[in-house]
Design a protein around this motif. Structure first.
Motif, PDB file in Angstrom:
ATOM      1  N   GLY A 113       8.037 -10.600  -3.223  1.00  0.00           N
ATOM      2  CA  GLY A 113       6.910  -9.694  -3.311  1.00  0.00           C
ATOM      3  C   GLY A 113       5.585 -10.432  -3.194  1.00  0.00           C
ATOM      4  N   ARG A 114       5.473 -11.562  -3.885  1.00  0.00           N
ATOM      5  CA  ARG A 114       4.256 -12.373  -3.801  1.00  0.00           C
ATOM      6  C   ARG A 114       4.069 -12.936  -2.397  1.00  0.00           C
ATOM      7  NH1 ARG A 114       4.299 -17.098  -7.697  1.00  0.00           N
ATOM      8  NH2 ARG A 114       2.167 -17.303  -6.889  1.00  0.00           N
ATOM      9  N   LEU A 115       5.159 -13.313  -1.768  1.00  0.00           N
ATOM     10  CA  LEU A 115       5.106 -13.869  -0.427  1.00  0.00           C
ATOM     11  C   LEU A 115       4.545 -12.845   0.569  1.00  0.00           C
ATOM     12  CD1 LEU A 115       5.991 -16.259   1.457  1.00  0.00           C
ATOM     13  CD2 LEU A 115       8.135 -14.992   1.762  1.00  0.00           C
ATOM     14  N   ALA A 116       5.074 -11.627   0.525  1.00  0.00           N
ATOM     15  CA  ALA A 116       4.587 -10.584   1.421  1.00  0.00           C
ATOM     16  C   ALA A 116       3.115 -10.284   1.151  1.00  0.00           C
ATOM     17  CB  ALA A 116       5.429  -9.328   1.264  1.00  0.00           C
ATOM     18  N   GLU A 117       2.752 -10.181  -0.114  1.00  0.00           N
ATOM     19  CA  GLU A 117       1.365  -9.886  -0.472  1.00  0.00           C
ATOM     20  C   GLU A 117       0.423 -10.986  -0.004  1.00  0.00           C
ATOM     21  OE1 GLU A 117      -1.295  -8.721  -4.433  1.00  0.00           O
ATOM     22  OE2 GLU A 117       0.718  -9.574  -4.652  1.00  0.00           O
ATOM     23  N   ALA A 118       0.831 -12.244  -0.147  1.00  0.00           N
ATOM     24  CA  ALA A 118      -0.021 -13.369   0.231  1.00  0.00           C
ATOM     25  C   ALA A 118      -0.323 -13.398   1.714  1.00  0.00           C
ATOM     26  CB  ALA A 118       0.639 -14.681  -0.187  1.00  0.00           C
ATOM     27  N   THR A 119       0.560 -12.870   2.531  1.00  0.00           N
ATOM     28  CA  THR A 119       0.393 -12.922   3.982  1.00  0.00           C
ATOM     29  C   THR A 119      -0.020 -11.588   4.583  1.00  0.00           C
ATOM     30  OG1 THR A 119       2.727 -12.400   4.398  1.00  0.00           O
ATOM     31  CG2 THR A 119       2.141 -14.733   4.146  1.00  0.00           C
ATOM     32  N   GLY A 120      -0.217 -10.569   3.741  1.00  0.00           N
ATOM     33  CA  GLY A 120      -0.561  -9.256   4.260  1.00  0.00           C
ATOM     34  C   GLY A 120       0.631  -8.502   4.801  1.00  0.00           C
ATOM     35  N   GLY A 121       1.843  -8.887   4.386  1.00  0.00           N
ATOM     36  CA  GLY A 121       3.050  -8.215   4.840  1.00  0.00           C
ATOM     37  C   GLY A 121       3.531  -7.166   3.870  1.00  0.00           C
ATOM     38  N   ARG A 122       4.764  -6.723   4.042  1.00  0.00           N
ATOM     39  CA  ARG A 122       5.341  -5.686   3.208  1.00  0.00           C
ATOM     40  C   ARG A 122       6.758  -6.045   2.799  1.00  0.00           C
ATOM     41  NH1 ARG A 122       4.830   0.286   5.586  1.00  0.00           N
ATOM     42  NH2 ARG A 122       5.781   0.688   3.573  1.00  0.00           N
ATOM     43  N   THR A 123       7.209  -5.424   1.721  1.00  0.00           N
ATOM     44  CA  THR A 123       8.615  -5.498   1.331  1.00  0.00           C
ATOM     45  C   THR A 123       9.264  -4.160   1.614  1.00  0.00           C
ATOM     46  OG1 THR A 123       8.073  -4.887  -0.951  1.00  0.00           O
ATOM     47  CG2 THR A 123       8.204  -7.239  -0.446  1.00  0.00           C
ATOM     48  N   TRP A 124      10.474  -4.208   2.132  1.00  0.00           N
ATOM     49  CA  TRP A 124      11.236  -3.017   2.487  1.00  0.00           C
ATOM     50  C   TRP A 124      12.555  -3.063   1.713  1.00  0.00           C
ATOM     51  CZ3 TRP A 124       8.949   0.084   6.358  1.00  0.00           C
ATOM     52  CH2 TRP A 124       7.871  -0.513   7.034  1.00  0.00           C
ATOM     53  N   SER A 125      12.853  -2.017   0.993  1.00  0.00           N
ATOM     54  CA  SER A 125      14.058  -1.976   0.165  1.00  0.00           C
ATOM     55  C   SER A 125      15.165  -1.223   0.877  1.00  0.00           C
ATOM     56  CB  SER A 125      13.755  -1.300  -1.176  1.00  0.00           C
ATOM     57  OG  SER A 125      12.831  -2.068  -1.915  1.00  0.00           O
ATOM     58  N   ALA A 126      16.305  -1.877   1.027  1.00  0.00           N
ATOM     59  CA  ALA A 126      17.479  -1.254   1.636  1.00  0.00           C
ATOM     60  C   ALA A 126      18.388  -0.718   0.533  1.00  0.00           C
ATOM     61  CB  ALA A 126      18.231  -2.265   2.490  1.00  0.00           C
ATOM     62  N   GLN A 127      18.842   0.489   0.699  1.00  0.00           N
ATOM     63  CA  GLN A 127      19.770   1.095  -0.245  1.00  0.00           C
ATOM     64  C   GLN A 127      21.220   0.973   0.209  1.00  0.00           C
ATOM     65  OE1 GLN A 127      18.428   2.120  -3.141  1.00  0.00           O
ATOM     66  NE2 GLN A 127      16.467   1.477  -2.248  1.00  0.00           N
ATOM     67  N   SER A 128      21.419   0.703   1.485  1.00  0.00           N
ATOM     68  CA  SER A 128      22.768   0.536   2.016  1.00  0.00           C
ATOM     69  C   SER A 128      22.725  -0.402   3.210  1.00  0.00           C
ATOM     70  CB  SER A 128      23.364   1.885   2.444  1.00  0.00           C
ATOM     71  OG  SER A 128      22.712   2.379   3.609  1.00  0.00           O
ATOM     72  N   ASP A 129      23.871  -0.962   3.548  1.00  0.00           N
ATOM     73  CA  ASP A 129      23.949  -1.866   4.693  1.00  0.00           C
ATOM     74  C   ASP A 129      23.522  -1.176   5.979  1.00  0.00           C
ATOM     75  OD1 ASP A 129      24.983  -3.621   2.850  1.00  0.00           O
ATOM     76  OD2 ASP A 129      27.076  -3.368   3.495  1.00  0.00           O
ATOM     77  N   ARG A 130      23.827   0.100   6.100  1.00  0.00           N
ATOM     78  CA  ARG A 130      23.533   0.829   7.333  1.00  0.00           C
ATOM     79  C   ARG A 130      22.039   0.976   7.586  1.00  0.00           C
ATOM     80  NH1 ARG A 130      27.053   6.126   6.423  1.00  0.00           N
ATOM     81  NH2 ARG A 130      26.132   5.790   4.353  1.00  0.00           N
ATOM     82  N   GLN A 131      21.211   0.772   6.573  1.00  0.00           N
ATOM     83  CA  GLN A 131      19.766   0.906   6.749  1.00  0.00           C
ATOM     84  C   GLN A 131      19.118  -0.320   7.374  1.00  0.00           C
ATOM     85  OE1 GLN A 131      18.591   1.877   2.647  1.00  0.00           O
ATOM     86  NE2 GLN A 131      17.874   3.851   3.435  1.00  0.00           N
ATOM     87  N   LEU A 132      19.820  -1.427   7.446  1.00  0.00           N
ATOM     88  CA  LEU A 132      19.194  -2.665   7.897  1.00  0.00           C
ATOM     89  C   LEU A 132      18.627  -2.551   9.309  1.00  0.00           C
ATOM     90  CD1 LEU A 132      21.609  -5.405   6.511  1.00  0.00           C
ATOM     91  CD2 LEU A 132      19.439  -4.592   5.553  1.00  0.00           C
ATOM     92  N   GLU A 133      19.367  -1.973  10.222  1.00  0.00           N
ATOM     93  CA  GLU A 133      18.897  -1.883  11.605  1.00  0.00           C
ATOM     94  C   GLU A 133      17.613  -1.061  11.690  1.00  0.00           C
ATOM     95  OE1 GLU A 133      20.610  -1.017  16.105  1.00  0.00           O
ATOM     96  OE2 GLU A 133      21.691  -0.228  14.370  1.00  0.00           O
ATOM     97  N   ALA A 134      17.562   0.062  10.981  1.00  0.00           N
ATOM     98  CA  ALA A 134      16.364   0.901  10.996  1.00  0.00           C
ATOM     99  C   ALA A 134      15.167   0.180  10.383  1.00  0.00           C
ATOM    100  CB  ALA A 134      16.629   2.208  10.263  1.00  0.00           C
ATOM    101  N   LEU A 135      15.389  -0.558   9.298  1.00  0.00           N
ATOM    102  CA  LEU A 135      14.294  -1.262   8.649  1.00  0.00           C
ATOM    103  C   LEU A 135      13.766  -2.396   9.522  1.00  0.00           C
ATOM    104  CD1 LEU A 135      15.509  -1.394   4.935  1.00  0.00           C
ATOM    105  CD2 LEU A 135      13.742   0.080   5.933  1.00  0.00           C
ATOM    106  N   PHE A 136      14.647  -3.125  10.180  1.00  0.00           N
ATOM    107  CA  PHE A 136      14.199  -4.167  11.102  1.00  0.00           C
ATOM    108  C   PHE A 136      13.333  -3.549  12.202  1.00  0.00           C
ATOM    109  CE2 PHE A 136      17.112  -8.094  10.624  1.00  0.00           C
ATOM    110  CZ  PHE A 136      17.120  -7.957   9.248  1.00  0.00           C
TER     111      PHE A 136
END
Length: 290
Positions: A219-242
């Protein structure tokens, strides 16, 4: 004077990657590398979203930027066609196996297929060891082959892997994106959280994190660079999140200004906000002056 773009990222409602004209690099041996020349121009690469959707049609007049509290005069332009340098930093520890690994491979391959002909990509994987599988380049077939060979085994050297990704991200011609995937916590790194966060603050990369468990360091890493964190609830969500990560990197504005006010050595805090428009703004906190 050598011109090198140092990016400041803004995300969430704004993803911003800023670039200064100075001579700088972050070598692997030192996360606190000094700069050698003065700042001429700061470029802030900004993406704006509202309710999860990208906000288009904004102009320079819609952005308010301050540098160490001093208002700046900015211009704006769309950046959706600028090439990307994507570094995938993927967890291949023991917990990433079976269907999760299959979903991760599919997500990584999907991201590569979505890249443009001028984009570049590299692949780093980590378990108890950190491995640069494919160096930065445009040989996308090599990434697919490397992904297909992955196995899940060992502990998790997350911080060390992120540091390696940051060290290779700097470039003066393209926007740098680090996509970090992990499904657990660090159990094997040599480097401390603070060392990696400090390196991230000095990097030109925007770090997006896809994770199954909330991790304070990530979380700190994403914030420090202006990025975001994305939470996956299932393995099938990985492709959509990428895919969503890549879409957000494409939808940006470039804010450029020549700093007014004293150029004091040290950390310069940047704040970006909107006027005459609505949207959430997340930006990298600033940059260093020698």
């Amino acid at each position: 004077m050598t011109r090198l773009r140092w990016r400041l990222a803004v995300l969430a409602a704004v993803t911003s990657t800023g670039a200064l004209v100075l001579t700088a690099q972050v070598p692997v041996s030192s996360p606190q590398a000094p700069f050698r020349s003065q700042v001429e121009v700061v470029e802030v690469d900004v993406a704006v979203t509202r309710g999860g959707a990208t906000v288009a049609g904004l102009t320079a007049g819609n952005f308010v930027v301050t540098d160490n509290g001093v208002p700046q005069e900015v211009t704006a332009a769309l950046l959706d066609a600028e090439p990307l340098r994507v570094t995938m930093v993927l967890d291949t520890s023991k917990s990433v196996s079976g269907s999760r690994l299959a979903s991760l491979i599919k997500a990584g391959s999907g991201m590569v297929r979505a890249l443009g002909p001028k984009d570049q990509v590299s692949l780093i994987t980590f378990s108890h060891q950190v491995t640069l599988r494919v160096p930065m380049g445009s040989q996308f077939a090599g990434i697919d082959n490397a992904l297909a060979s992955l196995t899940g085994t060992g502990a998790t050297a997350l911080r060390d892997a992120v540091y390696l990704g940051l060290a290779g991200a700097s470039d003066d011609r393209s926007r740098a994106l680090l996509l970090v995937f992990s499904d657990g916590f660090d159990t094997a790194s040599f480097l401390s959280s603070e060392a990696v966060i400090e390196s991230a603050r000095r990097s030109n990369a925007v770090v997006h994190v896809v994770q199954f468990r909330a991790d304070k360091f990530l979380g700190r890493l994403a914030e420090a660079t202006g990025g975001r964190t994305w939470s996956a609830q299932s393995d099938r969500q990985l492709e959509a999140l990428f895919g969503r990560v890549l879409d957000e990197m494409r939808a940006r504005y470039l804010l450029t200004y020549s700093p007014s006010g004293p150029q004091k050595p040290g950390w310069h805090q940047i704040k970006v906000s909107l006027k005459g428009a609505r949207g959430d703004v997340i930006a990298k906190q600033g940059y260093f002056v020698p």
